[in-house]
Design a protein around this motif. Structure first.
Motif, PDB file in Angstrom:
ATOM      1  N   TRP A 162      31.166  45.076  39.464  1.00  0.00           N
ATOM      2  CA  TRP A 162      32.582  44.745  40.462  1.00  0.00           C
ATOM      3  C   TRP A 162      33.667  44.064  40.402  1.00  0.00           C
ATOM      4  N   VAL A 163      34.650  45.377  40.300  1.00  0.00           N
ATOM      5  CA  VAL A 163      36.157  44.645  40.383  1.00  0.00           C
ATOM      6  C   VAL A 163      36.319  43.916  41.965  1.00  0.00           C
ATOM      7  N   GLN A 164      36.787  42.805  41.751  1.00  0.00           N
ATOM      8  CA  GLN A 164      37.389  41.475  42.586  1.00  0.00           C
ATOM      9  C   GLN A 164      39.071  41.922  43.587  1.00  0.00           C
ATOM     10  N   PRO A 165      39.224  42.302  44.334  1.00  0.00           N
ATOM     11  CA  PRO A 165      40.389  42.262  44.646  1.00  0.00           C
ATOM     12  C   PRO A 165      41.719  41.683  44.037  1.00  0.00           C
ATOM     13  N   ASN A 166      41.440  40.100  43.506  1.00  0.00           N
ATOM     14  CA  ASN A 166      42.311  39.599  42.535  1.00  0.00           C
ATOM     15  C   ASN A 166      42.386  40.611  41.014  1.00  0.00           C
ATOM     16  N   ALA A 193      48.477  43.974  44.594  1.00  0.00           N
ATOM     17  CA  ALA A 193      47.663  43.642  45.420  1.00  0.00           C
ATOM     18  C   ALA A 193      47.304  42.090  44.325  1.00  0.00           C
ATOM     19  N   ASN A 194      46.481  42.690  43.339  1.00  0.00           N
ATOM     20  CA  ASN A 194      46.176  42.336  42.312  1.00  0.00           C
ATOM     21  C   ASN A 194      47.381  40.337  42.004  1.00  0.00           C
ATOM     22  N   SER A 195      48.495  40.408  41.864  1.00  0.00           N
ATOM     23  CA  SER A 195      49.518  39.764  42.081  1.00  0.00           C
ATOM     24  C   SER A 195      49.183  38.447  43.174  1.00  0.00           C
ATOM     25  N   GLN A 196      49.321  39.161  43.733  1.00  0.00           N
ATOM     26  CA  GLN A 196      49.684  37.967  45.114  1.00  0.00           C
ATOM     27  C   GLN A 196      49.035  37.302  45.345  1.00  0.00           C
ATOM     28  N   ILE A 197      47.438  38.224  45.200  1.00  0.00           N
ATOM     29  CA  ILE A 197      46.704  37.904  45.821  1.00  0.00           C
ATOM     30  C   ILE A 197      46.342  36.164  44.731  1.00  0.00           C
ATOM     31  N   ASN A 198      46.016  36.835  43.901  1.00  0.00           N
ATOM     32  CA  ASN A 198      46.410  35.228  42.131  1.00  0.00           C
ATOM     33  C   ASN A 198      47.021  34.362  42.661  1.00  0.00           C
ATOM     34  N   GLU A 213      47.113  39.001  55.315  1.00  0.00           N
ATOM     35  CA  GLU A 213      48.245  40.258  55.037  1.00  0.00           C
ATOM     36  C   GLU A 213      47.907  41.281  54.172  1.00  0.00           C
ATOM     37  N   ILE A 214      47.849  40.500  52.835  1.00  0.00           N
ATOM     38  CA  ILE A 214      47.780  41.706  52.032  1.00  0.00           C
ATOM     39  C   ILE A 214      46.263  42.190  51.974  1.00  0.00           C
TER      40      ILE A 214
END
Length: 326
Positions: free
Chosen positions: A215-219, A13-18, A67-68
């Motif tokens: 806080w750790v963001q979705p990315n 998820a982190n990879s796709q968001i970035n 979607e992610i």
């Protein structure tokens, strides 16, 4: 930390968001560049078609992002407190309840501001209360520490009120070290949010509680803020004189030269060539793509914050609506 993703690994998820974020930012910059050229050459059909193609790609990328983000369950904030009342992994009940109560009110007020604009007054509605509700999930080993969660509830763009609220909150925390920093960053906040920030800092000082918030963001990138009692006292003093002086909504006709759904920012050039740059309210985001690089009518809230000690003023702009020119 509890699991924040469902149906996808955190690393994936982190990879796709970035990757998607980089592509979205690149396309938004290209649209802005093309829009500025198109404003001066409105008959350039090739450029208009190019911008239209970029807008289609932009829309698809946001669909992929949404979607992610459907797999993102919640946002997790870790709060630890150090001080005499927070020793041996315990906390004074009255002290911690006061701090958490003010923290909840602060988060809800920021959610109201980013959704409806900084002049919104009155009771926070039930829907916003629900979307900004914090839950105590667990305690962990420190002088005293807790994990707090807020449901992500992402929207059609892969963004959410919870995400934007936390981004705003953490981006503001470090600005309170100087009066100029507060004045520059507080323009898009409501008077209620400014007052709750003031109470939050004063409460921590009064309870002699030195905080650390993360806080750790979705990315996958982390936001962190830590303050000693001295730093808290400075922040409380710096915000004391900041007040929302005036605000008004104006309707302006012109050209939407730039907009970022990812950063909630806009650039609007009026027919008399005045430039308005600022924040997009959440309720306006779904309208932006229809007006990229187009002539349109914007409702912009112009707010002025004042430092009562130095008499310095700061003007800010919030895009609250956008529509066709009649």
């Amino acid at each position: 930390m509890t699991t924040l993703w469902h149906g996808i690994s955190e690393i994936e998820a982190n990879s796709q968001i970035n990757r998607l974020s980089e592509s979205i930012e690149r396309i938004e910059d290209l649209i802005k560049e093309g829009a500025n050229v198109l404003k001066e050459n409105p008959e350039d059909i090739a450029l208009e078609l190019s911008i239209r193609s970029l807008k289609a790609k932009h829309s698809q990328l946001h669909t992929n992002m949404a979607e992610i983000m459907r797999h993102r369950v919640a946002e997790s904030i870790e709060l630890s407190l150090k001080g005499e009342k927070y020793s041996n992994h315990t906390a004074d009940l009255l002290s911690i309840s006061q701090i958490l109560n003010i923290f909840q009110r602060l988060i809800s007020s920021i959610a109201q501001t980013i959704t409806k604009g900084p002049t919104e007054r009155g009771r926070i509605g039930e829907e916003l209360e629900y979307l900004s509700r914090l839950r105590l999930v667990r305690t962990y080993s420190s002088s005293f520490g807790v994990e707090i969660q807020i449901d992500t509830n992402s929207d059609m763009f892969g963004d959410s009120i919870a995400l934007t609220t936390l981004k705003t909150f953490f981006s503001l925390l470090n600005s309170f070290d100087s009066k100029q920093g507060i004045l520059n960053r507080s323009g898009s906040l409501s008077g209620r949010s400014i007052a709750h920030f003031r109470r939050f800092f004063k409460s921590l000082v009064l309870q002699k509680a030195a905080p650390k918030l993360s806080w750790v963001q979705p990315n996958g990138s982390a936001k962190c803020w830590e303050a000693s009692l001295d730093r808290l006292a400075i922040a409380a003093s710096n915000i004391e004189g900041i007040q929302k002086e005036t605000s008004e909504d104006v309707e302006v006709e012109g050209f939407l030269a730039g907009a970022s759904l990812l950063r909630s920012k806009f650039d609007f050039i009026s027919t008399d060539n005045r430039i308005y740059s600022g924040r997009v309210s959440n309720q306006t985001k779904n309208l932006l793509e229809n007006y990229f690089a187009k002539q349109c009518k914007a409702t912009i809230e112009i707010a002025i914050n004042t430092d009562k000690v130095t008499n310095e003023e700061k003007q800010s702009f919030v895009l609250k609506n956008i529509s066709d020119i009649n």
